[in-house]
Structure formats: structure tokens, C-alpha cells
Scaffold this motif. Sequence first.
Motif, PDB file in Angstrom:
ATOM      1  N   GLU A1062       0.831  -1.207   0.000  1.00 23.49           N
ATOM      2  CA  GLU A1062       0.000   0.000   0.000  1.00 23.49           C
ATOM      3  C   GLU A1062       0.865   1.256   0.000  1.00 23.49           C
ATOM      4  O   GLU A1062       0.559   2.229  -0.693  1.00 23.49           O
ATOM      5  CB  GLU A1062      -0.921  -0.012   1.232  1.00 23.49           C
ATOM      6  CG  GLU A1062      -2.157   0.852   1.106  1.00 23.49           C
ATOM      7  CD  GLU A1062      -3.062   0.452  -0.059  1.00 23.49           C
ATOM      8  OE1 GLU A1062      -3.626   1.355  -0.698  1.00 23.49           O
ATOM      9  OE2 GLU A1062      -3.176  -0.761  -0.343  1.00 23.49           O
ATOM     10  N   ASP A1063       1.970   1.214   0.759  1.00 27.43           N
ATOM     11  CA  ASP A1063       2.882   2.364   0.783  1.00 27.43           C
ATOM     12  C   ASP A1063       3.407   2.685  -0.606  1.00 27.43           C
ATOM     13  O   ASP A1063       3.459   3.851  -1.019  1.00 27.43           O
ATOM     14  CB  ASP A1063       4.081   2.069   1.704  1.00 27.43           C
ATOM     15  CG  ASP A1063       3.717   2.181   3.178  1.00 27.43           C
ATOM     16  OD1 ASP A1063       2.557   2.518   3.460  1.00 27.43           O
ATOM     17  OD2 ASP A1063       4.590   1.931   4.026  1.00 27.43           O
ATOM     18  N   PRO A1540      19.001   9.527   9.962  1.00 28.27           N
ATOM     19  CA  PRO A1540      17.965   9.764   8.944  1.00 28.27           C
ATOM     20  C   PRO A1540      17.145   8.525   8.624  1.00 28.27           C
ATOM     21  O   PRO A1540      17.633   7.393   8.702  1.00 28.27           O
ATOM     22  CB  PRO A1540      18.767  10.212   7.713  1.00 28.27           C
ATOM     23  CG  PRO A1540      20.140   9.689   7.927  1.00 28.27           C
ATOM     24  CD  PRO A1540      20.363   9.631   9.405  1.00 28.27           C
ATOM     25  N   CYS A1541      15.890   8.745   8.233  1.00 30.84           N
ATOM     26  CA  CYS A1541      14.986   7.659   7.830  1.00 30.84           C
ATOM     27  C   CYS A1541      15.453   7.068   6.502  1.00 30.84           C
ATOM     28  O   CYS A1541      15.876   7.786   5.604  1.00 30.84           O
ATOM     29  CB  CYS A1541      13.560   8.209   7.699  1.00 30.84           C
ATOM     30  SG  CYS A1541      12.413   7.078   6.894  1.00 30.84           S
ATOM     31  N   GLU A1542      15.337   5.735   6.383  1.00 34.32           N
ATOM     32  CA  GLU A1542      15.771   5.053   5.154  1.00 34.32           C
ATOM     33  C   GLU A1542      14.617   4.403   4.403  1.00 34.32           C
ATOM     34  O   GLU A1542      14.833   3.695   3.421  1.00 34.32           O
ATOM     35  CB  GLU A1542      16.783   3.949   5.510  1.00 34.32           C
ATOM     36  CG  GLU A1542      18.061   4.448   6.122  1.00 34.32           C
ATOM     37  CD  GLU A1542      18.855   3.324   6.763  1.00 34.32           C
ATOM     38  OE1 GLU A1542      18.588   2.152   6.449  1.00 34.32           O
ATOM     39  OE2 GLU A1542      19.731   3.620   7.589  1.00 34.32           O
ATOM     40  N   ALA A1543      13.374   4.620   4.862  1.00 38.44           N
ATOM     41  CA  ALA A1543      12.232   3.935   4.240  1.00 38.44           C
ATOM     42  C   ALA A1543      12.102   4.352   2.777  1.00 38.44           C
ATOM     43  O   ALA A1543      12.318   5.511   2.423  1.00 38.44           O
ATOM     44  CB  ALA A1543      10.952   4.258   5.000  1.00 38.44           C
ATOM     45  N   HIS A1548       5.625   6.283   2.548  1.00 44.66           N
ATOM     46  CA  HIS A1548       5.728   5.282   3.613  1.00 44.66           C
ATOM     47  C   HIS A1548       5.081   5.800   4.894  1.00 44.66           C
ATOM     48  O   HIS A1548       5.111   6.996   5.193  1.00 44.66           O
ATOM     49  CB  HIS A1548       7.180   4.869   3.852  1.00 44.66           C
ATOM     50  CG  HIS A1548       8.127   5.999   4.119  1.00 44.66           C
ATOM     51  ND1 HIS A1548       8.929   6.548   3.144  1.00 44.66           N
ATOM     52  CD2 HIS A1548       8.395   6.687   5.250  1.00 44.66           C
ATOM     53  CE1 HIS A1548       9.644   7.519   3.663  1.00 44.66           C
ATOM     54  NE2 HIS A1548       9.345   7.634   4.938  1.00 44.66           N
ATOM     55  N   THR A1549       4.509   4.866   5.639  1.00 43.57           N
ATOM     56  CA  THR A1549       3.770   5.249   6.854  1.00 43.57           C
ATOM     57  C   THR A1549       4.637   5.128   8.099  1.00 43.57           C
ATOM     58  O   THR A1549       4.322   5.737   9.114  1.00 43.57           O
ATOM     59  CB  THR A1549       2.528   4.349   7.019  1.00 43.57           C
ATOM     60  OG1 THR A1549       2.934   2.986   6.883  1.00 43.57           O
ATOM     61  CG2 THR A1549       1.491   4.665   5.957  1.00 43.57           C
TER      62      THR A1549
END
Length: 1668
Positions: A1062-1063, A1540-1543, A1548-1549
Motif C-alpha cells: 500500500e505504501d 535519517p529515515c531510510e524507508a 511510507h507510513t
Amino acid sequence: MEGAGPRQHPRIRADVRVSKKPIPPEKIQVVQVSSDSVSLSWDTPVGEVGGYVVTCSCAGKSVQVMKTESNNLMISSLRPGVDYSFHVSTQLKNGRLSKSCLISARTKTYLEIFLQDLGLEQHYKEKLSLSSVLQIDEKTITDEPAKCLSDLPWCFLKKLMMVNVTARNLKCTSDCESDCDPSSGNLDLDLDDLVNSTNSGDMLNPLDIITALFLCSNGFLQQEMSLKMSMCQFSVPLLLPNSDSNQCMFMLWAMRDIVKKYRPHSLSDPKGFIEDRIVVSELPLVSFVRLGECSLSKSAILNKVLSNSQQYHDTFVHRDMEGGDSPRRISDGLVEMSWYLPCGNKNIDMFGEAVAVANLRGDIASFETQYSFLCQTSAAVFVFFDNLESQYKVLTNQHNKAQIFLVGNPQSKSFSLDALKKVVAKLNLTKSNIILKTKQVNDADFVTNLRNIIKDVVQNPKTKMRVEEMAGIARELGIFVDEDSPECQTAKQNADAITAEIQDILQYKEDQLPLQGQIWKELTCLEKEECRLRKAGENIEMYKSDLLEKKRQLREQQNSYDMSTAMTCFIRALSSPGIERSYFLKWMRINLDNLSREKLSGLREKYKEESQNSKNNEEMKALDRQLSNSSLGIEHYLREMGQLYESSVSLPQTEASRQQLQHLPKLCAELLLDGFPLELVDGDASNIPLRWVKDVLSQLSDLVQPKSKILVVTVLGVQSTGKSTLLNTMFGVQFAVSSGRCTRGAFMLLIRVNEDFRKVLNCDFLVIIDTEGLKSPELAQLDDSYEHDNELATLVVGLSDVTIINIAMENSTEMKDILQIVVHAFLRMKEVGKKPRCQFVHQNVSDVSAHDKNLRDRKLLLQQLNEMTQAAAKMEKKEENKSFTDVMEYNPDTGNWYIPGLWHGNPPMAPVNAGYSEAVYELKKNIIHILGECESSSNHIMEFLEWTTSLWNAVKHENFIFSFRNSLVADAYMRLCTEFNKWEWEFKKHMYTWVTNAETRIENFGTVAVKSEISDMGEFVSHLKSEACSELSKWETNLLEKLTQYFKQTEGHVHLVEGYREDFLNSAKMLRNEMERSVLYQLVAAAEIKQGMTKLDRIKENQTNTLEHKVLGLIDECRKSKVEKTDKELDKEFNKMWDKTVNELSSTGLKPTNIFDKVHQQLRRNLQQKGSHASELVSQRKLHECGKEPFRVTPEGFFSHCKHLFNNLFHNKDHIATVQKMADSTITACTQHVFEVVDKKTNYHDNHILQILHMIDERLNSKDLKTDIKFEVSLKQHICGDAARIFQKMHEGFIQVNDPRRCLNQNKEKYRADFKDLFLARDQCQKKAEEFTNLCLKPAVETYVTKRLGPDIIEEMQTGEDSEQFSTRMFFQYSILKQLLSENKFKSYLSYICSYEDFVKKWIFDKIVERFSNGSKMFELEDKHLKSSINSITDAITKAQTNNNSNLKQFVQDICKELGDKLVISPDALGPFMILNSANQEQFARWLTQSVEEMGRSLGETLKKKDIIMRLKELHIKPQNELFTRVFGCGEQCPFCKVPCEAGGEAHTDHWASVHRPTGLGKYRFEDSSKLTTDICSSLVISELPFSCFDTKGEWHPYKKYREIYPTWKIPADSSLEASDYWKYVLVKFNKEFAKQYDAKPADIPSSWKNIKREQAEKSLNESFGIK
């Protein structure tokens, strides 16, 4: 002479025939061999053949001589098993014989023929093994009956392995076909045939098949067959005959595994029982034999004797059973054994004491050895007879220890009373020893009489003997004993040497198996404490370092022990060759079970009593510990092996003691391959020795490569509900179920999948996992039993493809507990991407209509499952899961199985219920069907290992879902991100190209280059917008389709990232929306800039036309004067005309606009939706004044609205710093965008400021920072004020550059030169061609190359050398961190941590510069577009030449029109060129072609010399910006350590990062000491510590519940203590530097950190990012 030839020829032929010798036959071969015949065939020799003579010889003597005229012959009447020689000669008609050809053959024995019929011939020498019988194949799940004789053994084995009591009912379907088909029309009944028909056809006697299978099986399969036959209450072979050798085998080993539990009436304790191996039980033996022919069925009578009226069972095969009347071919001489074992109920038991019963097949006259054996071992021998006259001497010849009872049938015609009297006299028998079935005695009375006699014998037996003791008598009689093989005896000695030392089990375990005791349990506690940190103080990392030190000390303590004598012997025995090792393990199990049974049976009974009566928990716990400590099995030795290995691994690699144990994992892997269970979870310590299990499975993977795919079936359920028995029945495997010990922990076992069936299941092995019962009484007394059950269930469910949940409906409270545990496990799996299937099994449901009757129960079960799901979801904070079907695919009708009770009647004499076997078989078929349809691909062994490791690591943490890390999931996610990024770039690149082309068309609109038929700019832009939306929709659909197809794959573990689908779908839609906004903005901006130039273009065009008219007028004037004019005179005339004309022309260009007003207007509109306060704030300050000073976030008034809530200065400052950082980042990004607009040298348009406001809104909305409206207004005013100043300058510069008079004066000298050329009639072709090339084409080509170079550079960075560093955000982080480690510079780390965005931009820019500074890659990309444009121009020239243009102007217009979609030719340059042009078209075209070629060469040389940095700044699409957008991602940072975020994907949720760092690196310090903190947030989130910050309004909040404050961040606990070694190393190395920079004191470094080397830091980095 010629005429004489033919006449003489016949005479010559006659001479040849007379002198001819007979030729022997050729290629003689044996076609077929039977027990009494041999068939031969041969090739017919050349020449005359009268016949053949075949002589059959044996041992040099002629046996038969036969003649035949054909070239094949069957020689019959031979003896079985004899070698024969066959001489075959050719015989002429005159009787003359040729030399003979010799061939030999051996006739088959009756046994060989029988085995051949059954298809078992090859297994007579190469014995069948248990693993080959248990492997999964097509037959496993097919119900086809036997079609031929060779199917019968496999049908028997299949049913027997599933303990099906119908296993002996064997016949082929072909035998059953009816000969009287009514449709044939022949309705006459042949009553004679009907009466005389035997109707046995080719049916085989079940005893023959059983005998054949025992002869063709190895000792372990024989043992399994005997055990399963005993469970079915079949008799088992005691003496196994071999009809070839006339020898028999005493089957002691085969019966070793049979354990019986019974309650004789003589026991003083009415609740007591005896449980023992049958071969060591001292029981009276009663034997039944036959002398001569007998009209009574000995076996049928024996069955009745052993059965009570309510529970009849055919223990022995008899003539009235299916196949029982078929003649026995190889089983005569077989002695079978069975037992009658009382249950303790006098109303049910036939005999009050246990008795063994033997039954000899065949006539004792033919099998005197067997009869003699029975006479010496039995308490009584019952001899059945009809006539004693001929063979009675057999009875008198034996030395009888046993009482002899003669059982006769006077009703038989051959019965002789005289003969009976003679024998009675000879044997000194009394009347009580004679049993006769007279007419007056019916069957029931006869059986009762026989039973009473046996009772007397059993009550007062003369002989009681163990089966073990009978082996000695067998040897004396020359009977082989199966245990006498050297391998078996050596193994027994080895096992006895170990177990003989055991006196006190508890003491023995402490002395001989010390490593798995208290030390291992303490290690377990330390491992779990590492993950839970329940006892940690304020300094987490110091505490973890102390735990690490304690573990090291415990390992040292383990290593201080020398290997015990028992373990030395055990490992040595395990290292013996395969078959000996198998015997050793079996002997060990037998010995240990015997010991445990003695010790445990009493304890177990006491425990049961206490659990019912006692309410003293302490007493129960003590009993439980005693039970656990008194248990000793092979798993304890293997567990010790594992601990020996694990402790040795902690030693240096060169250490000798470590080297000596390196072979242990391979030994254990070989055991797994042999079908031996491996302990996965140590049930006593509730832990997995991960290093041991990892290395064992790694070795297993190596041993089976490349066939290493596995599927996993697990059973879970309440203790003592028959889980292990269910698996044993289903797959024929042996998990420990005997000796009063239930399975502790979890054991895994391998079953091979047949080669042909691997395609169906897509795996090479089935892994079966059996678990310790949930809610087991042993564990229920312990405080953490629920936790233990949860751990176990989560682990095994996570490892499974199918989970069997064994539940009992009787105890609803207990069932609810189990369901909660199981549902909890399934919910956890759903959240981490695993989708196991489950099957609920309800045991002990006897009614045939149970499935329908239990509809209500199924509804109740589903209701309870839903309740449990909601409860589990609440615990795991995943409340969106409302029902069980939300968690997994489950259908109440197909997901429930009802299985009747195991026993048919009262044990111990009850056979296994046929309904149980059939129901389990149906369940097995269903499970294999489900496995075959598994959506997910099967795991390889190493992937299974990865799941084991990651699941167990997560299980050890309290919050499983947020602690779960798995490299397979990470790999699958990385692949998905990589693929999505490729598709995303393809989409973007296409749209970049499309927009560039669209901008070209807009810029050419209204010029000679335009191709569109639309004349209105508004309409043209609408058309382009529609076209853009169409392209965007097409590519969005394409991207979504690729995503959908990607998730349909079965390979690559795609199912593990299903939760991210879904992301990524949302990211695709977001990409389309963002691209649409960007594309439409660029179209509108280009169109409005073009429209803004319309007035200027019109003025310039009028000026050009006027000047053309004036110049041509001047030429006419000058020519009319007919006076030769010098150059100076021409210049004077031209200047005069120019000044006059320019003065006459209007000089009005564009009027300057106040950009501040326009920007202010857009800013007000933007803030209108924020309310009146925002508008009021905007009005308070003039835009001219904004943006002059650096932007500063100040606390004055900023937090006034929450002062009463929050007064902590430290958190206030911290929050202000964060907001300041975000503001600076936004200002930098907007300023960069402003300068990119300025670089395009266009006029100002409102779209420019709208784009900047959009960028600010996007950043403010994407951050979770709490800011107020005043901050937003201030920031926007600052950025807009600064932008307005720059745009004002840009606007004024644009007006100045495009001033019409200035443009005219720029072209003055060109006009002068054209005037002179025209006046003097010079040839302009070359000059004009060069002019057109340099002024019009060259700038257009340069722009074309520059516009298209950006996407190419991006593509090269993503696909060329080192491209993987830009493939995903994770790999990008890894690449940066690795480079930082290799550089090892403090300033680089500081920049990375404190100025991440700037650092990343510079890093990317440097990488691009580095990539394109070396070699010629940049020029290759540029040259590609340069050549493309040159080719387009050349093609346009060629095409224009074919149009037959009337003048040069039209010719040039045609060229421009042809290039209109590709190049933007400036009207400013083209206008002046088009006038005053008298060049010849053809010559102009030739010169133009040359000039374009020269331009290409010249531009190429120029491009080669260009500086890469300058080149990057010139590009329209900046590669560094696009790459930054891709790898920078959402820009979110961990709220604690700022990593830092890596998604992947923009939508992304959850935010997450692979590795977190000490919070001290993010400027955190202890308030009291000002020392930098060493705590790492991935440890803090599992600790008991609280945190306080601006977001908590200064309140203390538990780290464990951090998601209540930061719900979008997912911070899993470290997978190991070494996970954050990278950042620990950095902090240790630069501790003082960071402290100085942050104005703090250096951190107190935990001692274990100081030992971390750079290599360990790099290894930790690789492991954290899953780099292998």
C-alpha cells in the motif's frame, strides 16, 4: 570357354554343399529364468540348418538333451537355485553337429521368484531403509488401490507407517474383476464353476508379504515395522525364516523398541502399573504349533482366546481373513509373537497376568529347529493335530522344558485315537494335557476351556523367560540373532560404557554434562536481559557492557571444564561409520529410556496426585524441577555438544581446544540427514543455542547442496493431547513419546521429498517441528509460563508454512489460553510479513457425523478466535485487526479436522483405531495439498536459519513486532525499493524528456519553426496540458501494473514485503501528482514567458522590417547616383541612414514592474487560508525589509502559548535548535531554486514565487515539528523578501538585455556589412551560411545538448560504476558511512551528523564530479546529443532542398520548421539574418552543410575542454538535485539520535533506520554532569527508563512507549550487542572532539567499547545493512 561356364556352375555348387561344415549358432542369450526353467534364444547361423541340439549340464554331468528346430527353447524340470551350463549346437539334416556354444545360468530360488513378483528383488541385498519408506512421494497422497503385485508391499508399508489396522488387507484390483458381466448377454449360470471356484486368483498371503518385507529391510525399518505392528495388535516376527537357506533369524533387535504398559492383577497397588520394553519383561511364553494337517484353524482359535467378546481382534492371520487362505510361499517356518496384557479390570481381562504367545507357521515336522526353540523357551506348547500316526516322533525327540498340550479334532476323518494314546504314553501326559473338540463342545466352550488351561499355566509357569534370554537358546540351536552383527554389538558396547556409569541422574548430569546446567541457564537469563534491560540503571550502555562481561566470564567458566568422559565417548561413538552410529544412538535411547522410566514413573504419578490435591505452589515447583532434572535423553548429550561448541567458539581461532571441536556441527547435520531430531529450542533453559544451530544448519545446507529447499510443518497444542503421536502417525517419524517424558522444547526433523514429487511441492525436504505442549503442567507452576508459551508459539509459527493447532474442546478455559497464545503468534507473523496457514485439529471426536454436529462448536471457536485476536491486537497495539480472518486466511469449514480417539477399545490390548489412522491420513493429504499451493516460495535451509535467528532475537524482546529484524525481509524490501526506484526514474525521465520537447514547442510557437496548426497560445497550452495528463496517466498505470506484477511473483520472498504494498502504491500515485504539478507548472511558466516576449518580438520584427526597407532604399539611391563610392563614403551614407532611422523608431520596450508587490500579493493569497491572524502578521512588516538579516528562531513569544505547561530551558533550547535547523534547510533549498530560475535568464513570473511557497508548505507539513503561525509567516516573509530582491534584479536585467534599441545597435555592423555586400553585389553564400550556423544553429544545439544532459548523467550515476550506492536509501546510507569510516576524519563525521542535508548534497555533487572528471564519459554523453542534433540539421537541409523553394528565405524557414520540435532557433538571431540576403540557394545549402559539420567538430572540441563543475551548473535539470531527492527521502530523523529515515517510497507510513547511534553524538548530555550520553535509542526503547522533551511537554514518558509520542517511528531493538559497534567506535575515537564541539564533557565510555577495532566497526556496518 564362355559357353562352358554356365554348364559347369551347378556342378561346382554341388561340390561346395558337400564339403560344407555346420556353423554354430550366434549371439546365444538367456531370455528368462524361473525357479524350475531357463529360456534361451540365439541367432540363426548362415547356411543350412536342420535343427539344434541343446545339452543341459549341472556340475559337469549332463541332465537333459533336447532338440528343437526353432532358434529358442525353454528347458524345464530344473531344480531351484542351481547353476546350469547349456551347450547349443547346430545340426545339419544329415545329422552332423557343429561346435557347441556355451552359456550358463542359475535358476532362481522360490524366494527370489516371490521377491521378483513383489518388485523387491533388488532390496534383498540393498536393504530398504526407514528414510526411504518415509519419504514424501506421489503414493503419499493417492488413494489408488494396488493394481499389480509389486504395489502390495508399498500399500502395506504406507498403511502400517500410519498404524492402520487394515494394513494386512491386501489384494490387487485386477483380482476383483467379475467374469459374469450382465451386459455380456450370457446369463446362464455355470453352477459347477461357481461351486468349485477358489476365487483366490493371484492373491498373496499377507504373511508372505510381511516375511518378504522383513527380509528386505534393514534393522531400523524392521524395528519400526515391529513397533507399528504391535500398536495395531498384529503379531510380530520372532523367528524369521529364509526359505533359501533354510535358516531363520531371531528378531531380538526388531522387537527392542516395543514398550508395553499394563496392570497385572498381582500388583499390590491398585493404581500401579508396569511399563517396560517387552524384550526385557520376564513373561511366561505359551506357544501354538501344528503337527501334520489340522482341520482346526490354530490362529483363528488363538485370536478368540486372546480377545474378549466386546473386543475381538485378529492378532494372527488366519484362513478366514482376506488372503489368509492363499497358499504360503515363503512364510512357513515363521514364528510370530504377541502378548496378552491385562488392564487391571477383572471384568474385562481374559488373563490376570501378562503372557507372551508364539505361533509357528507350518508343520513342526518340517521345522524341528523352530519347534525345539519353542519347547525350550515356552511354559507350555499347544500342539494342534488331526493324525499323530506318521510324525509323532517329532514330539518325543525334543528335550522339553515346556508342558505339552495336545489339541485335536476327533471330528476329522483322519483322527486316530490309537495314535493319540501311543503319543500320550510316550510323553507321559495326563488327561489334563489333552484337549479335544468333540461334537458336544461348541466353539465358545472350546475357547473357554483352552483359555482356562492357559490361565493355569500363566498362574504357575514352570518357565518365565525374557526375550533377551531366548537369544542364547537360539544361538545354541544355530539360529542367527539379528543383534549379533558387529556394528550392533560395537554400538551396544559404546552405549553401555556411557550409561553403565549412571547411578544418580541428577549427580551424573552435574558431573558429566556440566555445561548445560546452571551456567547455561544463567547465560540464557543474561541474553534475555540484554534484550529486555529490566534491571538497567540510568546508564544503559554501561549496564550492557557489564552484561557482556558477565557472559564472557560464564563462557570462560564453561571453557574451564575439561570434556567429560561420557562426552568424549559419546562424540567418539557419533564419529563412527553411518550404520554403527545409528545403532549407537538407538542403544543410547533404549538405555536412557529404561533409566528414565525407572526414575520418572513414580515421580510422574506423584506429580499427578499432587496437582489434583495440593495447592502448595512451592511444592509443585520443587516436584517439577525434580522431574526436569531426572529426565535424561540423547537430547541432553547433543545439548552438551552444542554448549561445548558454543563455548569453544568464544576462544581464539588458533586455540587447539576450539580446533578439536570444529567437526561437531557436521556430525549433528549428518544425524539430521539420517532422520534424527535436532533440538531447536532447549526446553529446560527455554533458549536456542544460536551459534550451534546456525553452524549445524550451515553444514546441513552444504551436505545437501544444491537440493536445500524446505517447507515446514509444525504442531502446537496443549500438553499431553497426542501432538507427537499425531506427527508420528502422519509422517511415520519418531519423536519422543515414551518413558513418561513429554517433548520439552522444540525438535525439528527432516523428511526427504522424492525426486519426482519435488516439482509438486517445490521443495527437497519437509521439516517437521514438534513442540513442548503449551500450558504444560510442568511449566504452569513457573512464573513466566505464559511468556515461555508465547515465545515458543511465536517462533514455531514464524518458521512454519503450515501450523497444526491441536486443541481439546473439553476444557474451555484451557482452550482460551491456548487460542490466545496461538492467535498472538499469528498476529505477530502477519505484522512481519509471514503468512503461515493453520489447521485446527480436534482429537477424541468419535462420532462419524462429528464435522456436521460440531458446526456450533466451529462457530464458537471462530467467535473465540475473534475475541483472542482483539485481545492480542490490543497487547501488540495493532487494534486494526478485529477478527481472526484479518490476521490470516481461515475458513471454519475447511480449517477444522475431527479425529477420533487413538485406541479402539481399552488399552493395552486395544489396537489403534482405524478411524484415527484414516482421519490423520486425510489431514496429511490436505497439509501436503496446502504446501503444494503455498503462495510463498519455499525457503532454503540458510533462509530458514535466518528466520530462526531473527524470530528468536525478536522473541527475546518484550515488544516482538517492533523488535523484529530479518535480513530476508530486509533483502526483499531492498529489492522492492531498487525496482521501484528504477520504475520511478523511467517515469521521471520520460516526463523530463516530454517537458523539454514541450518547452521547445512553446518557445517556437509563433515563429517560422512552429508546426502546430493552433494559432492561439492559450489553446496550444491547453492542448499540451491534455497531452501531458494523458502521458502521466499512461505511465502511472504502467507503474502500478509493474507493482502489481511484482507482488505476484513467488520467488524472491516477495510475500514478506506484502505489508509495504500500500505504501508503494500510494508512492506511485504521489509521484504522478507531484510530476503533474511540476509538468503543468513548467508548461504555464514557459507559455507565460513566451507570451511576455510577444510585444518585444513584435517591436523587434517591425524594426527589422523598417531597417530592411531603409537599407534597400539607400542601395537604390547610391546606385542611381552612378558614382563609384569608396568604403568610407558607403560607411558615411549608412551611418547617416542608421541614425535617422533609429531616432524615428519607437524605443519603448518592456516597462519595469515592482516585483515586491507581485510577490507580496502571492504571499497574502497563500496565507489567507491560515486565518485573519496570519493576514494581520503579514501586514505588520514590509517585504522590502525581510530577508536582509539571517533568519533566527527566538524563544520570545514563540512558546508563550504553552509557558504554563512547559518551562524546561534545556528542552526549549533543544526544540528551538531543531526548528532553526529545519528553517535553515528550507531557506537553503528555496534560495537554490531562486538561483536556478535566475540562471535560465528569463523574465519574472508569478509561478516562480508560487513554486517557492509550495516548497515551504511541503517542508512545514512533512515535519512533525510543533511550530506556530508566527513562525510560518516569519519564515515565508524572510524567504519571499530575499527572493523578491533577486527576482527584481533578474527582471530589470531581462528588460535591459531585451531593450529593442540595444538589440538593434548590437546588429548595426551586421546590417552595415550586408548593405555593402548587396551594393557591391558580392557573393554572400559562404558568409551567410556561417552566419546562420554560428548565430542561429550553434546556440540552439548548445541549448539542446545542455537540456538533455542532466537526465543522462542521472542515468549514468544510477546504472554505471558504483551505481548501487544510489539504488536505495539504505544502500546510500551504507555507502556514506563506509566512506566516512575509511576517511576517519572528525570534521566529516561532524558535518554528517550536524549538517546532514548539506553534507549529503555535497557528497552527491562530489561523487558526480569524481565520476565524470576521469575518462571521457561526460563527453560521450554530450557527443551523443551533439551528433543527434547535427544529423537532424543535415536531414532538415536535405529535406528543404527537395521542396523547390522560390527563395532563400523560404528555404531557411523550411529548415527551421523541420527542426521545430528539437531546436529553439532564436528569433532575435534569425530575424536580422533573413533580411538583406541575396545568397544563391543551392550554393548556400552546400556551404551550410559544410559549416554545420565544422560547427559539430568545433563544439565537440569545446565540450571536451569544459570544466565539469561549470558544466553541472549550466544544466537545466541538475543531477545532484534529482539524486538528492531520491536518496534523501522524507528527510525525517530519529527523534532521539537524529539518524535519517531510510524507508523507501515517498508515501511510507513508518520511518525507520538500519542502525542507530549513541545519543551523545546528537548533542545529548547528562543534565547533572554535562557528559555526553552513551545510550543508544535502539537499547533505550526496550529499557525501563523514561525520557522528557519538548514533545512530551516536559513530562517523563517511558521509552518503551515512545510510539505514543512518535507514532510514525519504528525503532527496533538491536539484533545483537554488536549491531551498533560502528557508532560506538566513532564515539570512542572522537569522544574529546565531539565534547569540545558540543561544549560538553567527554562521555564515560563502557569498557567493552574500547575493545572495538575498526574491522569490527566495518563488520557491524555490513551486518546492520545486510551486506554479505
